[in-house]
Scaffold this motif. Structure first.
Motif, PDB file in Angstrom:
ATOM      1  N   SER A  40     -19.193   6.294  -6.738  1.00  0.00           N
ATOM      2  CA  SER A  40     -19.938   5.177  -7.301  1.00  0.00           C
ATOM      3  C   SER A  40     -20.516   4.351  -6.166  1.00  0.00           C
ATOM      4  CB  SER A  40     -19.031   4.311  -8.173  1.00  0.00           C
ATOM      5  OG  SER A  40     -18.045   3.692  -7.378  1.00  0.00           O
ATOM      6  N   GLU A  41     -21.791   4.023  -6.276  1.00  0.00           N
ATOM      7  CA  GLU A  41     -22.461   3.211  -5.256  1.00  0.00           C
ATOM      8  C   GLU A  41     -22.123   3.740  -3.862  1.00  0.00           C
ATOM      9  OE1 GLU A  41     -24.374   0.149  -5.762  1.00  0.00           O
ATOM     10  OE2 GLU A  41     -24.468   0.713  -7.867  1.00  0.00           O
ATOM     11  N   ASN A  42     -21.449   2.907  -3.068  1.00  0.00           N
ATOM     12  CA  ASN A  42     -21.124   3.295  -1.697  1.00  0.00           C
ATOM     13  C   ASN A  42     -19.695   3.787  -1.540  1.00  0.00           C
ATOM     14  OD1 ASN A  42     -23.674   2.620  -0.743  1.00  0.00           O
ATOM     15  ND2 ASN A  42     -23.099   0.476  -0.465  1.00  0.00           N
ATOM     16  N   ASN A  43     -19.008   4.014  -2.653  1.00  0.00           N
ATOM     17  CA  ASN A  43     -17.601   4.432  -2.592  1.00  0.00           C
ATOM     18  C   ASN A  43     -17.428   5.869  -3.058  1.00  0.00           C
ATOM     19  OD1 ASN A  43     -16.494   2.018  -1.653  1.00  0.00           O
ATOM     20  ND2 ASN A  43     -16.345   1.178  -3.713  1.00  0.00           N
ATOM     21  N   LEU A  44     -16.607   6.586  -2.329  1.00  0.00           N
ATOM     22  CA  LEU A  44     -16.175   7.917  -2.744  1.00  0.00           C
ATOM     23  C   LEU A  44     -14.666   7.830  -2.939  1.00  0.00           C
ATOM     24  CD1 LEU A  44     -16.883  10.949  -3.140  1.00  0.00           C
ATOM     25  CD2 LEU A  44     -16.293  11.266  -0.742  1.00  0.00           C
ATOM     26  N   ALA A  45     -14.203   8.159  -4.141  1.00  0.00           N
ATOM     27  CA  ALA A  45     -12.770   8.097  -4.432  1.00  0.00           C
ATOM     28  C   ALA A  45     -12.252   9.498  -4.690  1.00  0.00           C
ATOM     29  CB  ALA A  45     -12.502   7.197  -5.637  1.00  0.00           C
ATOM     30  N   LEU A  46     -11.143   9.823  -4.053  1.00  0.00           N
ATOM     31  CA  LEU A  46     -10.479  11.095  -4.271  1.00  0.00           C
ATOM     32  C   LEU A  46      -9.082  10.795  -4.780  1.00  0.00           C
ATOM     33  CD1 LEU A  46     -11.901  11.525  -1.014  1.00  0.00           C
ATOM     34  CD2 LEU A  46     -11.917  13.675  -2.198  1.00  0.00           C
ATOM     35  N   ASP A  47      -8.841  11.120  -6.045  1.00  0.00           N
ATOM     36  CA  ASP A  47      -7.512  10.941  -6.615  1.00  0.00           C
ATOM     37  C   ASP A  47      -6.756  12.259  -6.483  1.00  0.00           C
ATOM     38  OD1 ASP A  47      -8.233   8.391  -7.238  1.00  0.00           O
ATOM     39  OD2 ASP A  47      -8.551   8.771  -9.370  1.00  0.00           O
ATOM     40  N   ILE A  48      -5.566  12.173  -5.926  1.00  0.00           N
ATOM     41  CA  ILE A  48      -4.791  13.378  -5.667  1.00  0.00           C
ATOM     42  C   ILE A  48      -3.514  13.326  -6.496  1.00  0.00           C
ATOM     43  CG2 ILE A  48      -3.681  14.771  -3.895  1.00  0.00           C
ATOM     44  CD1 ILE A  48      -5.730  13.351  -1.955  1.00  0.00           C
ATOM     45  N   PRO A  49      -3.489  14.111  -7.598  1.00  0.00           N
ATOM     46  CA  PRO A  49      -2.297  14.105  -8.452  1.00  0.00           C
ATOM     47  C   PRO A  49      -1.150  14.878  -7.808  1.00  0.00           C
ATOM     48  CG  PRO A  49      -3.921  15.652  -9.298  1.00  0.00           C
ATOM     49  CD  PRO A  49      -4.547  14.969  -8.113  1.00  0.00           C
ATOM     50  N   ASN A  50       0.055  14.615  -8.284  1.00  0.00           N
ATOM     51  CA  ASN A  50       1.270  15.290  -7.812  1.00  0.00           C
ATOM     52  C   ASN A  50       1.474  15.117  -6.310  1.00  0.00           C
ATOM     53  OD1 ASN A  50       1.725  16.288 -10.456  1.00  0.00           O
ATOM     54  ND2 ASN A  50       0.235  17.884 -10.061  1.00  0.00           N
ATOM     55  N   ALA A  51       1.155  13.897  -5.837  1.00  0.00           N
ATOM     56  CA  ALA A  51       1.350  13.591  -4.421  1.00  0.00           C
ATOM     57  C   ALA A  51       1.810  12.146  -4.289  1.00  0.00           C
ATOM     58  CB  ALA A  51       0.057  13.809  -3.648  1.00  0.00           C
ATOM     59  N   VAL A  52       2.667  11.898  -3.317  1.00  0.00           N
ATOM     60  CA  VAL A  52       3.104  10.542  -3.011  1.00  0.00           C
ATOM     61  C   VAL A  52       2.905  10.290  -1.523  1.00  0.00           C
ATOM     62  CG1 VAL A  52       4.761  10.326  -4.897  1.00  0.00           C
ATOM     63  CG2 VAL A  52       5.519  11.248  -2.704  1.00  0.00           C
ATOM     64  N   LEU A  53       2.648   9.042  -1.196  1.00  0.00           N
ATOM     65  CA  LEU A  53       2.451   8.661   0.195  1.00  0.00           C
ATOM     66  C   LEU A  53       3.808   8.365   0.805  1.00  0.00           C
ATOM     67  CD1 LEU A  53      -0.118   8.478   1.793  1.00  0.00           C
ATOM     68  CD2 LEU A  53      -0.290   6.070   1.233  1.00  0.00           C
ATOM     69  N   ALA A  54       4.147   9.048   1.868  1.00  0.00           N
ATOM     70  CA  ALA A  54       5.444   8.868   2.527  1.00  0.00           C
ATOM     71  C   ALA A  54       5.214   8.678   4.026  1.00  0.00           C
ATOM     72  CB  ALA A  54       6.336  10.076   2.266  1.00  0.00           C
ATOM     73  N   LEU A  55       4.428   7.658   4.351  1.00  0.00           N
ATOM     74  CA  LEU A  55       4.152   7.375   5.754  1.00  0.00           C
ATOM     75  C   LEU A  55       5.386   6.734   6.385  1.00  0.00           C
ATOM     76  CD1 LEU A  55       0.554   5.873   5.400  1.00  0.00           C
ATOM     77  CD2 LEU A  55       1.195   8.229   5.896  1.00  0.00           C
ATOM     78  N   PRO A  56       5.657   7.067   7.641  1.00  0.00           N
ATOM     79  CA  PRO A  56       6.897   6.577   8.251  1.00  0.00           C
ATOM     80  C   PRO A  56       6.905   5.069   8.488  1.00  0.00           C
ATOM     81  CG  PRO A  56       5.577   7.799   9.843  1.00  0.00           C
ATOM     82  CD  PRO A  56       4.910   7.965   8.507  1.00  0.00           C
ATOM     83  N   ASP A  57       5.733   4.445   8.663  1.00  0.00           N
ATOM     84  CA  ASP A  57       5.716   3.059   9.119  1.00  0.00           C
ATOM     85  C   ASP A  57       5.011   2.080   8.192  1.00  0.00           C
ATOM     86  OD1 ASP A  57       3.329   4.319   9.557  1.00  0.00           O
ATOM     87  OD2 ASP A  57       2.984   3.464  11.534  1.00  0.00           O
ATOM     88  N   ARG A  58       4.416   2.556   7.088  1.00  0.00           N
ATOM     89  CA  ARG A  58       3.709   1.625   6.208  1.00  0.00           C
ATOM     90  C   ARG A  58       3.506   2.210   4.822  1.00  0.00           C
ATOM     91  NH1 ARG A  58      -0.659   2.564  10.526  1.00  0.00           N
ATOM     92  NH2 ARG A  58      -1.671   4.426   9.784  1.00  0.00           N
ATOM     93  N   GLN A  59       3.114   1.329   3.887  1.00  0.00           N
ATOM     94  CA  GLN A  59       2.950   1.720   2.489  1.00  0.00           C
ATOM     95  C   GLN A  59       1.596   2.351   2.204  1.00  0.00           C
ATOM     96  OE1 GLN A  59       5.556   1.412   0.228  1.00  0.00           O
ATOM     97  NE2 GLN A  59       6.583   0.957   2.152  1.00  0.00           N
ATOM     98  N   GLU A  60       0.588   2.013   3.027  1.00  0.00           N
ATOM     99  CA  GLU A  60      -0.736   2.596   2.843  1.00  0.00           C
ATOM    100  C   GLU A  60      -1.425   2.729   4.182  1.00  0.00           C
ATOM    101  OE1 GLU A  60      -3.814  -0.851   1.635  1.00  0.00           O
ATOM    102  OE2 GLU A  60      -2.238  -0.550   0.155  1.00  0.00           O
ATOM    103  N   PHE A  61      -2.512   3.504   4.192  1.00  0.00           N
ATOM    104  CA  PHE A  61      -3.256   3.775   5.416  1.00  0.00           C
ATOM    105  C   PHE A  61      -4.636   3.147   5.284  1.00  0.00           C
ATOM    106  CE2 PHE A  61      -6.474   6.214   7.614  1.00  0.00           C
ATOM    107  CZ  PHE A  61      -5.949   6.370   8.884  1.00  0.00           C
ATOM    108  N   THR A  62      -5.077   2.429   6.315  1.00  0.00           N
ATOM    109  CA  THR A  62      -6.428   1.871   6.340  1.00  0.00           C
ATOM    110  C   THR A  62      -7.022   2.081   7.720  1.00  0.00           C
ATOM    111  OG1 THR A  62      -5.789   0.153   4.770  1.00  0.00           O
ATOM    112  CG2 THR A  62      -7.807  -0.216   5.999  1.00  0.00           C
TER     113      THR A  62
END
Length: 88
Positions: A40-62
């Protein structure tokens, strides 16, 4: 009911290429993830089912301004069993 396993994403790597930017989601055993893509507009969204984020140092990546054409890349939980990658 399908018994699908949840894949842990343990890292996010950004790889600038001549075509743009490659977003690599790192999984413990290299499982293939199947994204659902919406744009949409300037955004591309990729939804990934059956996956969880398990980064060692934070809750999300930016990442801000990873390339000249891309303002931001975020990877964060969408719900208990899906994650969303947003590229602006």
């Amino acid at each position: 009911q399908e018994n699908s396993t949840i894949t842990q994403v343990t890292g996010v790597k950004l790889n600038p290429t001549t075509q743009g930017l490659q977003v690599i989601l790192v999984t413990p055993s290299g499982q293939k993830l199947q994204p659902l893509i919406s744009q949409s507009e300037n955004n591309l969204a990729l939804d990934i089912p059956n996956a969880v984020l398990a980064l060692p140092d934070r809750q999300e990546f930016t990442a801000t301004n990873p390339t000249a054409e891309i303002a931001q890349v975020t990877v964060k939980p969408l719900n208990a069993s899906s994650i969303r990658v947003t590229i602006t």
